[in-house]
Design an enzyme around this catalytic site. Structure first.
Site, PDB file in Angstrom:
ATOM      1  N   ASP A 224       0.578  -6.978  -1.337  1.00  0.00           N
ATOM      2  CA  ASP A 224       1.990  -6.742  -1.006  1.00  0.00           C
ATOM      3  C   ASP A 224       2.467  -7.629   0.129  1.00  0.00           C
ATOM      4  O   ASP A 224       3.656  -7.907   0.255  1.00  0.00           O
ATOM      5  CB  ASP A 224       2.215  -5.270  -0.665  1.00  0.00           C
ATOM      6  N   ASN A 234      -2.284  -4.087   0.750  1.00  0.00           N
ATOM      7  CA  ASN A 234      -2.179  -3.755  -0.685  1.00  0.00           C
ATOM      8  C   ASN A 234      -2.292  -2.243  -0.819  1.00  0.00           C
ATOM      9  O   ASN A 234      -2.511  -1.519   0.166  1.00  0.00           O
ATOM     10  CB  ASN A 234      -3.263  -4.485  -1.479  1.00  0.00           C
TER      11      ASN A 234
HETATM   12  O1  MRU Z   1       3.562   0.966  -4.464  1.00  0.00           O
HETATM   13  P1  MRU Z   1       3.477  -0.127  -5.473  1.00  0.00           P
HETATM   14  O2  MRU Z   1       3.185   0.375  -6.846  1.00  0.00           O
HETATM   15  O3  MRU Z   1       4.687  -1.027  -5.430  1.00  0.00           O
HETATM   16  O4  MRU Z   1       2.230  -0.992  -5.009  1.00  0.00           O
HETATM   17  C1  MRU Z   1       1.905  -2.142  -5.734  1.00  0.00           C
HETATM   18  C2  MRU Z   1       0.675  -2.806  -5.271  1.00  0.00           C
HETATM   19  O5  MRU Z   1       0.057  -2.417  -4.312  1.00  0.00           O
HETATM   20  C3  MRU Z   1       0.269  -4.051  -5.992  1.00  0.00           C
HETATM   21  O6  MRU Z   1      -1.115  -4.214  -5.933  1.00  0.00           O
HETATM   22  C4  MRU Z   1       0.937  -5.260  -5.349  1.00  0.00           C
HETATM   23  O7  MRU Z   1       2.318  -5.064  -5.229  1.00  0.00           O
HETATM   24  C5  MRU Z   1       0.697  -6.495  -6.105  1.00  0.00           C
HETATM   25  S1  MRU Z   1       1.536  -6.490  -7.653  1.00  0.00           S
HETATM   26  C6  MRU Z   1       1.251  -7.918  -8.455  1.00  0.00           C
END
Ligand code: MRU
Length: 323
Positions: A224, A234
């Site tokens: 993230d 992440n």
């Molecule tokens: O809370 P989320 O579902 O948005 O979290 C997503 C993640 O942690 C993913 O691993 C990250 O955004 C990478 S997506 C290619």
């Protein structure tokens, strides 16, 4: 101007610019129903982002840019709109990146469409580069959802697995269910089924035992936000996996576009971790399991130190450090 056509894929684009509004997949309804939502207002878009109807860092980047595009067509004051959008999910740097890019562009609509198309191209490059780290018949552990649904299309960590599958490497996947809101069980499992890639769902806490039993050849996750020193924010649970992988001498890769690298954040300790409602922990699928009134802590992300990352897979290649 509509988004350019999506390359052949069993999974439709996660988000599309429709000329005067946004269309997106409501990920809360998966895997049971593939429902598309038409979004005509910034307030609705913010609500959908916060509620995780659209989620995943690169998808949020496109959503942020398209939000600014929508606001510009509606003659709204873009500074206020940008703040509203950015506040919905503070950790995923792509959201702020997409908002800022569209805001700085002479034509926010054209920029939003460009960002969406670029996301697909970037993910294809990530997949092509990442195949090099996936040996034949690898058993790959992954966490959260990093597939087509987390991006405009194709995916990052999951795209690496998909590219390896398409290259005939015959990978199989251990899918962490990813509590609390089960992006692994609901979304990654669904995507892998659509793609015909062998996959097995496990509870998050089984990862250590799987590694100890010699059942995992490598782990690949998304990100993230990647700080300038290579620390990775992440989905919560990623850090534990990285520690376990190091203990068991298993390669641990992070796949992400370079837009997830944030040069303005020096180290992981500077990353703001989104805190989500405790109800997501207390409940599963809207059904309360813990006693009424139980306190719950819900950090949506964790930070994995760079020293635990074997390599970063970006559209530029595979590297053991962030440059
Ligand atoms: O809370 P989320 O579902 O948005 O979290 C997503 C993640 O942690 C993913 O691993 C990250 O955004 C990478 S997506 C290619």
């Amino acid at each position: 101007m509509p988004s350019p056509p999506h390359e052949e894929s069993p999974i439709p684009p996660t988000i599309e610019w429709m000329g005067d509004h946004i269309r997106l997949i409501d990920q809360r309804r998966l895997p049971d129903e593939l429902v598309l939502v038409e979004v005509h207002s910034i307030e609705k878009l913010c609500e959908l982002i916060f509620a995780l109807a659209i989620r995943g860092a690169p998808a949020l980047g496109a959503a942020g840019a398209m939000g600014v595009a929508l606001a510009s067509l509606q003659g709204r004051e873009l500074g206020g709109v940008a703040s509203l959008l950015k506040a919905t999910r503070p950790t995923a740097v792509n959201l702020a990146w997409g908002v800022d890019r569209a805001r700085a562009a002479a034509d926010p609509v054209a920029e939003a469409v460009r960002i969406a198309a670029h996301d697909v191209a970037v993910n294809q490059a990530i997949g092509a580069h990442g195949t090099a780290v996936v040996p034949d018949k690898s058993r790959v552990l992954t966490h959260c959802n990093t597939g087509s649904l987390a991006c405009v299309g194709w995916g990052t960590a999951l795209r690496v697995i998909r590219s390896s599958h398409e290259a005939g490497r015959r990978p199989s996947v251990w899918v962490d269910e990813t509590r609390p809101v089960l992006q692994g069980a609901r979304l990654t499992a669904w995507e892998l089924q659509q793609l015909g890639i062998p996959a097995t769902l496990v509870v998050d806490s089984m990862a250590g035992s799987l590694m100890a039993a010699g059942e995992v050849d490598l782990a690949i996750v998304g990100a993230d936000r990647i700080a300038a020193n290579g620390d990775v924010a992440n989905k919560i649970g990623t850090y534990s996996l990285a520690v376990l992988a190091r203990h068991h001498d298993i390669p641990f890769y992070v796949a992400a576009p370079t837009s997830t690298i944030d040069p303005a954040t020096a180290a992981g300790s500077d990353i703001v971790v989104e805190q989500r409602p405790g109800t997501e922990v207390v409940e599963v699928g809207g059904v309360r399991l813990a006693p009424e009134g139980m306190a719950a802590q819900n950090w949506a992300f964790d930070v994995t130190p760079a020293e635990l990352v074997t390599g970063y897979i970006t559209e530029e290649g595979v590297s053991d450090r962030i440059r």
